[in-house]
Design an enzyme around this catalytic site. Structure first.
Site, PDB file in Angstrom:
ATOM      1  N   SER A  20       4.976   6.609   4.189  1.00  0.00           N
ATOM      2  CA  SER A  20       5.206   7.140   5.532  1.00  0.00           C
ATOM      3  C   SER A  20       5.373   6.128   6.649  1.00  0.00           C
ATOM      4  O   SER A  20       5.786   6.488   7.731  1.00  0.00           O
ATOM      5  CB  SER A  20       4.066   8.100   5.909  1.00  0.00           C
ATOM      6  OG  SER A  20       2.841   7.461   5.680  1.00  0.00           O
ATOM      7  N   PRO A  78       0.833  -1.206   0.000  1.00  0.00           N
ATOM      8  CA  PRO A  78       0.000   0.000   0.000  1.00  0.00           C
ATOM      9  C   PRO A  78       0.866   1.255   0.000  1.00  0.00           C
ATOM     10  O   PRO A  78       1.936   1.283   0.612  1.00  0.00           O
ATOM     11  CB  PRO A  78      -0.784  -0.093   1.322  1.00  0.00           C
ATOM     12  CG  PRO A  78      -0.499  -1.426   1.886  1.00  0.00           C
ATOM     13  CD  PRO A  78       0.705  -1.988   1.214  1.00  0.00           C
ATOM     14  N   MET A  79       0.381   2.269  -0.685  1.00  0.00           N
ATOM     15  CA  MET A  79       1.137   3.520  -0.841  1.00  0.00           C
ATOM     16  C   MET A  79       1.465   4.187   0.495  1.00  0.00           C
ATOM     17  O   MET A  79       2.557   4.726   0.664  1.00  0.00           O
ATOM     18  CB  MET A  79       0.350   4.484  -1.718  1.00  0.00           C
ATOM     19  CG  MET A  79       1.145   5.177  -2.823  1.00  0.00           C
ATOM     20  SD  MET A  79       2.898   4.806  -2.842  1.00  0.00           S
ATOM     21  CE  MET A  79       3.269   5.248  -4.499  1.00  0.00           C
ATOM     22  N   CYS A  80       0.514   4.143   1.429  1.00  0.00           N
ATOM     23  CA  CYS A  80       0.780   4.843   2.698  1.00  0.00           C
ATOM     24  C   CYS A  80       1.911   4.176   3.457  1.00  0.00           C
ATOM     25  O   CYS A  80       2.689   4.841   4.144  1.00  0.00           O
ATOM     26  CB  CYS A  80      -0.485   4.939   3.556  1.00  0.00           C
ATOM     27  SG  CYS A  80      -1.213   3.351   3.910  1.00  0.00           S
ATOM     28  N   THR A  81       2.030   2.864   3.320  1.00  0.00           N
ATOM     29  CA  THR A  81       3.127   2.151   3.956  1.00  0.00           C
ATOM     30  C   THR A  81       4.450   2.612   3.352  1.00  0.00           C
ATOM     31  O   THR A  81       5.415   2.901   4.052  1.00  0.00           O
ATOM     32  CB  THR A  81       2.982   0.636   3.753  1.00  0.00           C
ATOM     33  OG1 THR A  81       1.727   0.218   4.248  1.00  0.00           O
ATOM     34  CG2 THR A  81       4.098  -0.136   4.423  1.00  0.00           C
TER      35      THR A  81
END
Lengths: 481, 511
Positions: free
Chosen positions: A259, A253-256
């Protein structure tokens, strides 16, 4: 499908199907013998195969002798060998780990007219298993080198190479082969090939003409696991019938990545996807070349920095390269096993010597050696081979984006970048197309429009094109309230 | 020079990259230090070697006194027609050597009379006494056969598929307990709440459950579902009262079943602990058994009945800091446990050579020992595995009948100095002769089974042919088993493997 209790055909029909298939396969063989013999006369006759005594002894037992387990249609004959040697035409897709093995296996099983297609060039990391290549061949086209090696080692064998993508050929190319065997490393390519062979099928009054069937043998490997399957397009389960057997690739996932990294892999993906476009380390517009050691070195260093920031251990050069290139581990042994199983099936089908694998074998030698052989069932409403028009159920207020998401995310469809067109007011209108930048920009606003806004009606046909299939798929739009 | 060595290592790393990702640099080192001997460079033999030469085996030696025949060249990729008449070992060595210059290829011109049973039993005894692993492979028509003969093969890195995690949620060690205490789920802000690792969530709710259920774990399906519900109720709610999107809580619920598995030592590992070799440790004891004994001591004295903590946790939704901190709790405990095991090793012996304690402890739950029966035990009337043969023959068309047929054609060879059906005119007349061999085999071993005539006919039909594709399948299979033995990674089969190319099925029997 696997756990589906509904059998596509009742048992008796299946037995008939096998017999029918083989009678007509032999009919097809006879037709081709006529075609090719004529051609050969024009070309000036057959080549000197460099024969020697006993050369084909190991194969002749299966062609000349009757036996209790042969196919019901099998007729022992001294001419069968001639068919394999002079007439039978096999296409091998891929000249890599499986492809090299397949070419060897087929050449030593009496096949001489073999074409091989591969779009890649040779890399050092291929040499641990792609045994037709040497260090001096690095950078050269796989198909060319593989063909040269086999033709040199096996007198009389005539492997014709094609340094091309499978999509560079059309039906007229594929139609010339008796059997096609795939050693691909891409699910997209498999599905395309599957679609191509389905498009060659001829139906007369809704009845399939068996002579239009080209059997497809498909092999795949990954580390110590592999599978081999036999597909009779239009009759047995096709690639898309069993798409769920190929789980979609896991992307983080992009958020992982952006950030909250936790694994070394997250750090590498951060550098690849976010840092590289930002810092353009090798210049404007220079994309990350996974095969360039300098690029990998940069990614490696930056990944280490990222990891240090979050106290993550484990970023190595090997891991970095593995993530960037999506490397799948590979060894010679698994490729040898799976290719051999596939080649055995090619031989069985070409010679009618035995009933072929029905229809899927999996192999795993992590703990002892394990195989599981089963019959993958056809999917009643398979998007590729069932000839049943696919329904799309959406509310008229649903956005086109939702339809796009469904086409890509649905486990049975798994499209990559579908292009959607519809006939509106008598004219063919492209609703959305991703692969051409100018059209993508022009049609992008449509994604946030509702189906109603776009003028689509209940029962409307949508035509969808995608890399996973050579033919456009038709869907019927069915409005929900 | 050092630089040449560095360059060579770098280019080998490149060449072998795809396999190094499977067995690591240490596995590759074992492979490069190994020397394999092939007897008879038939198609099966050269295919096996091909799959050992390509990954960089140290050396091979082919022993074969036969001259290359036209028939040999027909099914063997490593013999060419201009080698007809030459020694087969030499001819094959040249073309195999050419595959990989890192490998050292040798040959010995020595004839092995191919009476399988006789030769294998004699050779088998020699190798058994010398503790050299012996792999018998043959392709016979559409049948492939492998028999592994190794007295005892120990595996530390078995690389199990789908291994269960070692989370200790049922018996958290002190540091884990303290760490769990440091969380206050109710008092957290939303961001922290949604990024708390599911291990913590399950642990916290387990405490809640204990207080309401008399300190008993959720036991059955009903209770586990109730426990999952309890966790689900902990998901934050929006102002409207609808549950927020908290993926970490969903992960916790999904993992409840496996997380509540009691920490215990598998029966397989228990058997290994109770092995004889574990008890009398001397300076001759192999490192594997010294380590096993040391871990056993740990289990009884320091681990409270448990193995050293494995130290790894799966990835899970969490912010970096929470995840890394939790991961380090497990890692540090694993290191601590490993150093306690070290002390046990020291008190048993001064050193164990190359086996690394941390590697052993990490794999303690997955140790495997493979012990094969000798060929003498398999062939001897007193010790033949009658039960296995008889029960497998319940499926008359399974792979066991193929094993019996292979044994029968060897009898045929003993009587007639040839295999059945080699020439076309022999096929029919050999059927009755082969049937006599089958019957005498079944009689000798008192096997009350029925071998269908179809198989007798089929094996006459084969005429001892060796079709290349079947030889190649076997070549891949056998080479990987050899690599397992050499690298001591992954688990070899025990002890008889049959491949049926007609049905594309296989079976493994312990005979």
């Amino acid at each position: 499908m696997l756990s589906h209790p509904i059998n596509w055909l009742p048992a008796e029909s299946k037995a008939c199907m096998n017999l029918l298939l083989f009678s007509l396969f032999r009919e097809k063989k006879r037709r081709r013998v006529v075609e090719l013999t004529e051609k050969m006369v024009v070309d000036g006759g057959s080549r000197d195969g460099g024969e020697w005594d006993g050369r084909w002894n190991h194969i002749n037992t299966f062609l000349e002798r009757p036996g209790p387990f042969t196919h019901p249609d099998f007729e022992p004959s001294t001419e069968s060998l001639q068919f394999l040697l002079d007439t039978c035409k096999i296409l091998v897709i891929g000249a890599g780990g499986l492809g090299c093995e397949l070419l060897k296996d087929l050449a030593l099983s009496g096949f001489r007219h073999i074409h091989v297609v591969d779009m890649d060039t040779i890399d050092v990391s291929n040499l641990n298993r792609q045994f037709l290549f040497r260090l001096k061949d690095v950078g050269r086209p796989k198909a060319d080198i593989a063909a040269d090696f086999i033709n040199g080692r096996i007198p009389g064998c005539n492997v014709v190479p094609h340094f091309k993508k499978i999509q560079d050929f059309d039906e007229s190319f594929y139609r010339q082969f008796h059997i096609i065997v795939c050693g691909l490393d891409s699910i997209i390519a498999r599905r395309w090939m599957n679609g191509m062979l389905l498009s060659l099928l001829v139906y007369e009054d809704g009845v399939l003409d068996p002579s239009s069937i080209i059997p497809l043998i498909d092999g795949g490997t990954e580390g110590f696991k592999g599978n081999a399957r036999v597909i009779f397009p239009g009759m047995t389960a096709c690639i898309d019938c069993t798409l769920e057997l190929y789980p979609p690739q896991i992307n983080f996932p992009m958020c992982t990545i952006a950030s909250m990294p936790r694994l070394p892999e997250h750090c590498v993906e951060y550098v690849r996807m976010l840092l590289w476009p930002k810092e353009k380390p090798f210049g404007d517009g220079v994309g990350l070349d996974a095969d360039d050691p300098e690029h990998i070195q940069w990614v490696y260093q930056k990944s280490q920095e990222r990891a240090a920031e979050f106290s993550i251990t484990g970023v190595t050069y090997r891991l970095t390269q593995g993530v960037v290139k999506r490397i799948i581990p590979a060894v010679a042994s698994t490729n040898a096993v799976i290719a051999a199983a596939c080649a055995t099936e090619v031989f069985k089908i070409a010679s009618s010597a035995y009933i072929p694998l029905n229809n899927y074998m999996v192999f795993n030698d992590v703990d002892g050696l394990y195989t599981y052989t089963f019959e993958a069932e056809r999917k009643e409403n398979c998007s590729s081979c069932s000839q049943v028009p696919q329904d799309l159920h959406f509310s008229p207020s649903a956005k086109l984006q939702e339809v796009l998401d469904y086409l890509t995310e649905n486990a049975s469809l798994q499209m990559k970048s579908p292009a959607i067109t519809a006939t509106l007011e008598g004219k063919n209108k492209t609703l959305y197309l991703q692969t051409v930048t100018s059209i993508e920009q022009r049609t992008r606003p449509n994604l946030s429009k509702s189906l109603k806004e776009l003028g689509l009606l209940d029962g409307q046909e949508l035509a969808v094109a995608d890399v996973t299939t050579p033919q456009t798929l038709l869907f019927k739009l069915s409005f929900t309230s | 020079s050092k630089r040449t060595m560095a360059v060579t290592k770098a280019s080998k790393d490149q060449k072998y990259d795809r396999q190094l990702r499977l067995w690591g640099d240490h596995g590759q080192e074992e492979l490069e230090n190994a020397h394999v001997c092939l007897i008879n460079s038939t198609a099966s033999g050269t295919e096996i070697l091909k799959n050992l030469v390509l990954p960089g085996i140290g050396a091979f030696t082919i022993v074969d006194g036969h001259k290359v025949s036209g028939q040999d060249v027909g099914n063997n990729f490593f013999l060419s027609n201009n080698s007809i008449g030459r020694n087969r070992a030499q001819a094959a060595t040249e073309l195999l050597q050419e595959l990989n210059t890192d490998v050292s290829g040798n040959f010995v011109e020595e004839v092995c009379v191919f009476n399988y049973e006789h030769t294998c039993l004699r050779l088998g005894s020699v190798l058994w006494n010398a503790n050299i692993p012996f792999l018998v492979c043959r392709t016979y028509g559409l049948v492939g056969y492998m028999r592994l003969v190794v007295k005892e093969h120990t595996v530390i890195e078995s690389h199990p598929d789908n291994a269960l995690e070692d989370l200790r949620l049922d018996q958290p060690f002190a540091e884990l307990k303290n760490h769990i205490q440091s969380y206050d789920l109710e008092g957290m802000g939303k961001k922290n709440h949604s990024h708390t690792p599911w291990i913590i969530i399950v642990a916290k709710y387990l405490e809640k459950w204990f207080s309401e259920h008399n300190f008993q774990f959720p036991k059955n399906y009903k209770e586990k579902e109730a426990f999952k519900q309890l966790i689900r109720q902990g998901i934050l709610k929006s102002e409207k009262g609808t549950p927020e999107d908290e993926e970490n809580f969903e992960e916790a619920i999904k993992n409840v079943n496996t997380a509540l598995n009691p920490t215990k030592i598998s029966s397989g590992v228990d058997d290994i602990f109770n092995g004889e070799q574990c008890n009398d440790i001397t300076s001759q004891t192999p490192a594997f058994w010294v380590m096993t004994r040391a871990v056993r001591e740990f289990v009884h004295n320091d681990g409270g009945g448990n193995l050293p903590v494995r130290g790894s946790i799966p990835d899970m939704i969490a912010d970096s800091e929470k995840f890394i901190t939790l991961q380090n709790i497990y890692r540090e405990k694993a290191m601590q446990d490993a150093s306690v095991v070290s002390k046990h090793v020291e008190s048993l012996l001064q050193s164990v050579g190359k086996v690394c304690e941390t590697l052993f402890c990490k794999n303690a739950a997955f140790l495997r020992v493979v012990r094969c029966r000798s060929l003498v035990e398999e062939y001897s009337v007193e010790t033949v595995n009658k039960d296995a043969i008889t029960s497998c023959m319940d499926s008359a068309d399974g792979e066991m009948v193929l094993y019996l047929m292979l044994r029968s054609v060897d009898r045929f060879y003993q009587q007639h100095s040839r295999y059945p059906g080699v020439y076309n005119y022999q096929v029919e007349e050999d059927i009755s002769k082969l049937k006599l061999c089958v019957n005498s085999l079944l009689q000798e071993y008192s096997l009350n089974v029925n071998v269908k005539d179809d198989y007798i006919h089929e094996f006459c039909r084969y005429g001892a042919s060796e079709p290349h594709t079947v030889a190649s399948f076997l070549g891949g299979s056998a080479a990987q088993e050899a690599i397992k033995i050499i690298t001591r990674q992954f688990v070899p089969f025990n002890n008889t493997f049959i491949y049926n190319a007609m049905s594309q099925t296989t079976a493994t029997f312990q005979l």
